[in-house]
Scaffold this active site. Structure first.
Site, PDB file in Angstrom:
ATOM      1  N   ARG A 224       0.835  -1.211   0.000  1.00 25.11           N
ATOM      2  CA  ARG A 224       0.000   0.000   0.000  1.00 25.11           C
ATOM      3  C   ARG A 224       0.866   1.255   0.000  1.00 25.11           C
ATOM      4  NH1 ARG A 224      -3.845  -0.956   4.893  1.00 25.11           N
ATOM      5  NH2 ARG A 224      -4.657   1.088   4.335  1.00 25.11           N
TER       6      ARG A 224
ATOM      7  N   HIS B 161      -8.274   6.754  12.524  1.00 24.99           N
ATOM      8  CA  HIS B 161      -7.729   5.390  12.441  1.00 24.99           C
ATOM      9  C   HIS B 161      -6.208   5.398  12.291  1.00 24.99           C
ATOM     10  CE1 HIS B 161     -11.874   3.581  11.130  1.00 24.99           C
ATOM     11  NE2 HIS B 161     -11.789   3.806  12.428  1.00 24.99           N
TER      12      HIS B 161
ATOM     13  N   CYS C 192       6.467   1.454  18.141  1.00 32.00           N
ATOM     14  CA  CYS C 192       6.718   0.255  18.933  1.00 32.00           C
ATOM     15  C   CYS C 192       5.593   0.105  19.938  1.00 32.00           C
ATOM     16  CB  CYS C 192       8.058   0.408  19.649  1.00 32.00           C
ATOM     17  SG  CYS C 192       8.467  -1.002  20.681  1.00 32.00           S
TER      18      CYS C 192
ATOM     19  N   CYS D 169      14.147  -0.125  21.916  1.00 35.28           N
ATOM     20  CA  CYS D 169      14.137  -1.169  22.956  1.00 35.28           C
ATOM     21  C   CYS D 169      14.591  -2.523  22.405  1.00 35.28           C
ATOM     22  CB  CYS D 169      12.757  -1.272  23.598  1.00 35.28           C
ATOM     23  SG  CYS D 169      11.507  -1.969  22.510  1.00 35.28           S
TER      24      CYS D 169
ATOM     25  N   GLY E  48     -17.611   9.191   0.910  1.00 30.76           N
ATOM     26  CA  GLY E  48     -16.846   8.008   0.502  1.00 30.76           C
ATOM     27  C   GLY E  48     -16.577   7.008   1.603  1.00 30.76           C
TER      28      GLY E  48
ATOM     29  N   SER F 162     -18.291   3.481   3.626  1.00 33.08           N
ATOM     30  CA  SER F 162     -19.356   2.474   3.629  1.00 33.08           C
ATOM     31  C   SER F 162     -20.182   2.574   4.911  1.00 33.08           C
ATOM     32  CB  SER F 162     -18.758   1.072   3.486  1.00 33.08           C
ATOM     33  OG  SER F 162     -17.841   0.845   4.532  1.00 33.08           O
TER      34      SER F 162
HETATM   35  C1  BJW Z   1     -16.781   6.400  -3.399  1.00 31.62           C
HETATM   36  C2  BJW Z   1     -15.947   6.503  -4.467  1.00 31.62           C
HETATM   37  C3  BJW Z   1     -15.893   7.756  -5.052  1.00 31.62           C
HETATM   38  C4  BJW Z   1     -15.772   4.515  -3.836  1.00 31.62           C
HETATM   39  N1  BJW Z   1     -16.622   8.722  -4.564  1.00 31.62           N
HETATM   40  N2  BJW Z   1     -17.516   7.316  -2.872  1.00 31.62           N
HETATM   41  C5  BJW Z   1     -16.594  -8.077  16.386  1.00 31.62           C
HETATM   42  C6  BJW Z   1     -15.281  -8.384  16.729  1.00 31.62           C
HETATM   43  C7  BJW Z   1     -14.305  -7.378  16.912  1.00 31.62           C
HETATM   44  C8  BJW Z   1     -14.644  -6.045  16.752  1.00 31.62           C
HETATM   45  C9  BJW Z   1     -15.978  -5.751  16.403  1.00 31.62           C
HETATM   46  C10 BJW Z   1     -16.927  -6.733  16.237  1.00 31.62           C
HETATM   47  N3  BJW Z   1     -18.113  -6.152  15.918  1.00 31.62           N
HETATM   48  C11 BJW Z   1     -17.926  -4.818  15.866  1.00 31.62           C
HETATM   49  C12 BJW Z   1     -16.631  -4.560  16.157  1.00 31.62           C
HETATM   50  C13 BJW Z   1     -15.993  -3.218  16.196  1.00 31.62           C
HETATM   51  C14 BJW Z   1     -15.191  -2.980  14.922  1.00 31.62           C
HETATM   52  C15 BJW Z   1     -16.159  -2.880  13.736  1.00 31.62           C
HETATM   53  O1  BJW Z   1     -16.786  -1.878  13.518  1.00 31.62           O
HETATM   54  N4  BJW Z   1     -16.301  -3.934  12.942  1.00 31.62           N
HETATM   55  C16 BJW Z   1     -17.306  -3.946  11.862  1.00 31.62           C
HETATM   56  C17 BJW Z   1     -16.620  -4.083  10.512  1.00 31.62           C
HETATM   57  C18 BJW Z   1     -18.251  -5.063  12.160  1.00 31.62           C
HETATM   58  N5  BJW Z   1     -14.498  -1.736  15.149  1.00 31.62           N
HETATM   59  C19 BJW Z   1     -13.349  -1.720  15.790  1.00 31.62           C
HETATM   60  O2  BJW Z   1     -12.787  -2.723  16.161  1.00 31.62           O
HETATM   61  C20 BJW Z   1     -12.810  -0.345  16.110  1.00 31.62           C
HETATM   62  N6  BJW Z   1     -12.497  -0.290  17.494  1.00 31.62           N
HETATM   63  C21 BJW Z   1     -13.467  -0.382  18.411  1.00 31.62           C
HETATM   64  O3  BJW Z   1     -14.646  -0.407  18.119  1.00 31.62           O
HETATM   65  O4  BJW Z   1     -13.020  -0.456  19.700  1.00 31.62           O
HETATM   66  C22 BJW Z   1     -13.961  -0.903  20.700  1.00 31.62           C
HETATM   67  C23 BJW Z   1     -14.240  -2.393  20.509  1.00 31.62           C
HETATM   68  C24 BJW Z   1     -13.177  -3.268  20.445  1.00 31.62           C
HETATM   69  C25 BJW Z   1     -13.426  -4.648  20.286  1.00 31.62           C
HETATM   70  C26 BJW Z   1     -14.738  -5.129  20.178  1.00 31.62           C
HETATM   71  C27 BJW Z   1     -15.781  -4.219  20.219  1.00 31.62           C
HETATM   72  C28 BJW Z   1     -15.541  -2.847  20.407  1.00 31.62           C
HETATM   73  C29 BJW Z   1     -11.532  -0.103  15.321  1.00 31.62           C
HETATM   74  C30 BJW Z   1     -11.818  -0.019  13.866  1.00 31.62           C
HETATM   75  C31 BJW Z   1     -10.507   0.118  13.119  1.00 31.62           C
HETATM   76  C32 BJW Z   1     -10.723   0.033  11.603  1.00 31.62           C
HETATM   77  N7  BJW Z   1      -9.459  -0.133  10.973  1.00 31.62           N
HETATM   78  C33 BJW Z   1      -9.400  -0.106   9.515  1.00 31.62           C
HETATM   79  C34 BJW Z   1      -7.941  -0.384   9.100  1.00 31.62           C
HETATM   80  C35 BJW Z   1      -7.114   0.878   9.414  1.00 31.62           C
HETATM   81  C36 BJW Z   1      -5.680   0.681   9.102  1.00 31.62           C
HETATM   82  C37 BJW Z   1      -5.377   0.506   7.656  1.00 31.62           C
HETATM   83  O5  BJW Z   1      -5.846   1.271   6.789  1.00 31.62           O
HETATM   84  O6  BJW Z   1      -4.649  -0.403   7.374  1.00 31.62           O
HETATM   85  O7  BJW Z   1      -9.842   1.164   9.028  1.00 31.62           O
HETATM   86  S1  BJW Z   1     -10.533  -1.232   8.722  1.00 31.62           S
HETATM   87  C38 BJW Z   1     -10.935  -0.184   7.390  1.00 31.62           C
HETATM   88  O8  BJW Z   1     -12.340   0.192   7.449  1.00 31.62           O
HETATM   89  C39 BJW Z   1     -10.139   1.104   7.630  1.00 31.62           C
HETATM   90  C40 BJW Z   1     -11.137   2.152   7.262  1.00 31.62           C
HETATM   91  O9  BJW Z   1     -10.769   3.385   7.856  1.00 31.62           O
HETATM   92  C41 BJW Z   1     -12.438   1.583   7.770  1.00 31.62           C
HETATM   93  C42 BJW Z   1     -13.658   2.183   7.144  1.00 31.62           C
HETATM   94  O10 BJW Z   1     -13.710   1.933   5.790  1.00 31.62           O
HETATM   95  P1  BJW Z   1     -14.222   3.055   4.796  1.00 31.62           P
HETATM   96  O11 BJW Z   1     -13.342   4.233   4.855  1.00 31.62           O
HETATM   97  O12 BJW Z   1     -15.659   3.293   5.018  1.00 31.62           O
HETATM   98  O13 BJW Z   1     -13.934   2.391   3.390  1.00 31.62           O
HETATM   99  P2  BJW Z   1     -14.784   1.274   2.611  1.00 31.62           P
HETATM  100  O14 BJW Z   1     -13.874   0.631   1.663  1.00 31.62           O
HETATM  101  O15 BJW Z   1     -15.537   0.402   3.530  1.00 31.62           O
HETATM  102  O16 BJW Z   1     -15.872   2.124   1.816  1.00 31.62           O
HETATM  103  C43 BJW Z   1     -15.521   2.959   0.723  1.00 31.62           C
HETATM  104  C44 BJW Z   1     -16.767   3.680   0.291  1.00 31.62           C
HETATM  105  O17 BJW Z   1     -16.398   4.608  -0.717  1.00 31.62           O
HETATM  106  C45 BJW Z   1     -17.826   2.757  -0.315  1.00 31.62           C
HETATM  107  O18 BJW Z   1     -19.092   3.078   0.252  1.00 31.62           O
HETATM  108  C46 BJW Z   1     -17.820   3.113  -1.808  1.00 31.62           C
HETATM  109  O19 BJW Z   1     -19.094   3.027  -2.410  1.00 31.62           O
HETATM  110  C47 BJW Z   1     -17.354   4.533  -1.763  1.00 31.62           C
HETATM  111  N8  BJW Z   1     -16.674   5.027  -2.928  1.00 31.62           N
HETATM  112  N9  BJW Z   1     -15.341   5.227  -4.690  1.00 31.62           N
HETATM  113  C48 BJW Z   1     -17.422   8.516  -3.486  1.00 31.62           C
HETATM  114  N10 BJW Z   1     -15.087   7.931  -6.138  1.00 31.62           N
END
Ligand code: BJW
Length: 256
Positions: free
Chosen positions: A69, A118, A126, A153, A191, A193
Site C-alpha cells: 500500500r 484510524h 513500537c 528497545c 466516501g 461504507s
Molecule cells: C466512493 C468513491 C468515489 C468509492 N466517490 N464514494 C466483532 C469483533 C471485533 C470487533 C468488532 C466486532 N463487531 C464490531 C466490532 C468493532 C469494529 C467494527 O466496527 N467492525 C465492523 C466491521 C463489524 N471496530 C473496531 O474494532 C474499532 N475499534 C473499536 O470499536 O473499539 C472498541 C471495541 C473493540 C473490540 C470489540 C468491540 C468494540 C476499530 C476499527 C478500526 C478500523 N481499521 C481499519 C484499518 C485501518 C488501518 C489501515 O488502513 O490499514 O480502518 S478497517 C478499514 O475500514 C479502515 C477504514 O478506515 C475503515 C472504514 O472503511 P471506509 O473508509 O468506510 O472504506 P470502505 O472501503 O468500507 O468504503 C468505501 C466507500 O467509498 C464505499 O461506500 C464506496 O461506495 C465509496 N466510494 N469510490 C465517493 N469515487
C-alpha cells in the site's frame, strides 16, 4: 432537487461543517478502498491483516501488505475532493475533517483541522516503548525482506501507527470528533461504507442534534436512510461542485 434549492432550504445564519471521510475520497488518487468493487477485502481477509492477532501471528505478511500500500501511496496525490474540503476550511466554513483514512492526503492538500481517527500509515511505532518513526520513504518502504525491529528497545517488531479491528481509538481523538460533530450544523459524509464502529455512529449523533447530513457516495450505504440528501456519483466530481455552491451561498448570507 438541485444543490441551489437544497441550500435555500437551509435555515442557518452561519455555516459550520464537519466532514466524516472514508476511503472513497482517495480512490481517484489511486488508493484502493476496503469494501465494494475492487475493494481490498475482496482479495484479503481483514482478520488476516488488520488485527493485533494477525500481526502477532504473522508480522511478515502484515508488513508486506502495508508495504504494497505504501508503494501506491508514494505515487498518490490529493484529488479535487480533498482540495474542495481545503477550500471550505479556507473560507472559514469547516470545523474540521474526521478522516478514517490513514493516507495523510488531507494534510498534503493543506487542510489544517484534521482528526486521523484510524491513525497514520506513514508512521510506525513500537508497542512496548514510545519509539515512533516515519517510514514513507522509498528507502524504508522498499526494504522488503527485513522485519523492522524497534531500534530503541530492540524487543519488538515495530508496527504501522494505525488502528486495527478490536483496538480502541485514541480517546482524545474520539472525544474531539464527537465535540466537532455536536458543534456542527452540517455534516458531510464522504466516501465511506459507514459500517465500521465507532465512526459509523457519528452521523447518528449528528441526526439526533438536528444537523443536516449530506452524503457523497457512488452507492447507497447504511448512512443513506438517515441522510437529508445523498449525492450519488464520484465525490471528486460532486464535492467540488457542492463546496463551490455552499461557499457562494455563505457569502450571500454574510452580505445579507
Ligand atoms: C466512493 C468513491 C468515489 C468509492 N466517490 N464514494 C466483532 C469483533 C471485533 C470487533 C468488532 C466486532 N463487531 C464490531 C466490532 C468493532 C469494529 C467494527 O466496527 N467492525 C465492523 C466491521 C463489524 N471496530 C473496531 O474494532 C474499532 N475499534 C473499536 O470499536 O473499539 C472498541 C471495541 C473493540 C473490540 C470489540 C468491540 C468494540 C476499530 C476499527 C478500526 C478500523 N481499521 C481499519 C484499518 C485501518 C488501518 C489501515 O488502513 O490499514 O480502518 S478497517 C478499514 O475500514 C479502515 C477504514 O478506515 C475503515 C472504514 O472503511 P471506509 O473508509 O468506510 O472504506 P470502505 O472501503 O468500507 O468504503 C468505501 C466507500 O467509498 C464505499 O461506500 C464506496 O461506495 C465509496 N466510494 N469510490 C465517493 N469515487
Amino acid at each position: 432537487m438541485d444543490i441551489d434549492s437544497i441550500l435555500k432550504e437551509l435555515d442557518v445564519s452561519e455555516i459550520k461543517i464537519v466532514s466524516v471521510v472514508g476511503a472513497g475520497i482517495s480512490k481517484a488518487s489511486g488508493m484502493p478502498t476496503f469494501r465494494g468493487e475492487d475493494g481490498m477485502w475482496n482479495n484479503y481477509r481483514a482478520t488476516d491483516l488488520a488485527t493485533p492477532f494477525a500481526f502477532q501471528r504473522d508480522p511478515k505478511i502484515v508488513w508486506e501488505w502495508y508495504r504494497a500500500r505504501m508503494r501506491i501511496l508514494l505515487e498518490a496525490k490529493p484529488n479535487p475532493a480533498h482540495e474542495a474540503l481545503t477550500n471550505l476550511e479556507k473560507e472559514g466554513l469547516s470545523i474540521g475533517i474526521i478522516t478514517q483514512n490513514v493516507d495523510g492526503l488531507h494534510e498534503i492538500a493543506e487542510s489544517k483541522n484534521i482528526i486521523e481517527i484510524h491513525g497514520r500509515i506513514r508512521y510506525a511505532r513500537c508497542n512496548s516503548c514510545d519509539y515512533i518513526e516515519r517510514w514513507d520513504s522509498e528507502e524504508k518502504s522498499l526494504k522488503d525482506r527485513e522485519l523492522p525491529y524497534c531500534p530503541n528497545c530492540k524487543n519488538q517488531i515495530i508496527r504501522p501507527d494505525v488502528v486495527w479491528f478490536g483496538e480502541q481509538l485514541a480517546s482524545q481523538r474520539w472525544n474531539k470528533a464527537v465535540e466537532w460533530t455536536l458543534n456542527a450544523n452540517i455534516m458531510l459524509v464522504i466516501g465511506t461504507s459507514g459500517v465500521v464502529a465507532p465512526v459509523s455512529s457519528l452521523p447518528d449523533f449528528a441526526k439526533q442534534n438536528n444537523t443536516k447530513i449530506f452524503e457523497f457516495n457512488i452507492e447507497e450505504t447504511p448512512i443513506t436512510s438517515i441522510s437529508d440528501h445523498s449525492i450519488f456519483g464520484p465525490c471528486e466530481k460532486t464535492l467540488p461542485t457542492f463546496t463551490r455552491k455552499i461557499i457562494e451561498f455563505s457569502r450571500g448570507l454574510k452580505n445579507g
